[in-house]
Design a protein around this motif. Sequence first.
Motif: not given
Length: 228
Positions: A151-156
């Motif tokens: 949920n809503g994880l920014d792996f950029s």
Amino acid sequence: MPRPTVTLSNDTITRDRIEQLLADDALLVFDACDLEGADLSRLNLQECVFQHCAVAGASFYAANLARTRWQRCRGGHADFESSDLVDARFEGCDLNNASWRRTKLASATFRGCKLTGARFEEVGQLGLSFEDCLLVGADLRRMSFRKARLNGLDFSEADLAGCDFRDAVFEGGSLRDAHIKDARFEQADLREADLGGLKLSNAKLFAGATISPRQAAELVRAMGLNVG
């Protein structure tokens, strides 16, 4: 007999003072305390509470932090290497560039945390969960997210080499420009994730995953093809 609780508020705390309180078997609550750069390595701080504390650059090397609670703490470059954080809870913390190498994180929870540049090499992670976290540029190599709801994880730009995302469901979040060599995405649901920056050479890693028509069109355009 329950452990006595000692609350330390708005103070700069030294290791000597903590050791003295721990000798009395006190359960410590740190409220808005300054622990920046402190050496807290190998201390038994299990079940202690840290709220609104500054722990940037602090060393928790090999400390017992099981069942601790962390609320809105600021801990850039903090060192948690080899510590025991089983069943710990982090909420709204800024832990950018922190080191979690070889940390026991079984059943630990990170919610609403900034973990940009954090390093999670060789962690024990059974039951570990992240929610609404920034993991931009983080080192998460070989971690398993199999069957997880992300949920809503920014792996950029994160290093996800060898990670297991099989059967995972992405609820928002981003994989933009992430390093995904040897990662597995079979049966993953990626329809809500940002897949920007995906290269043709990586496309085979997503075989068996589900994406949306919009994402498919974006991937085709990224390959230099026109959608008629």
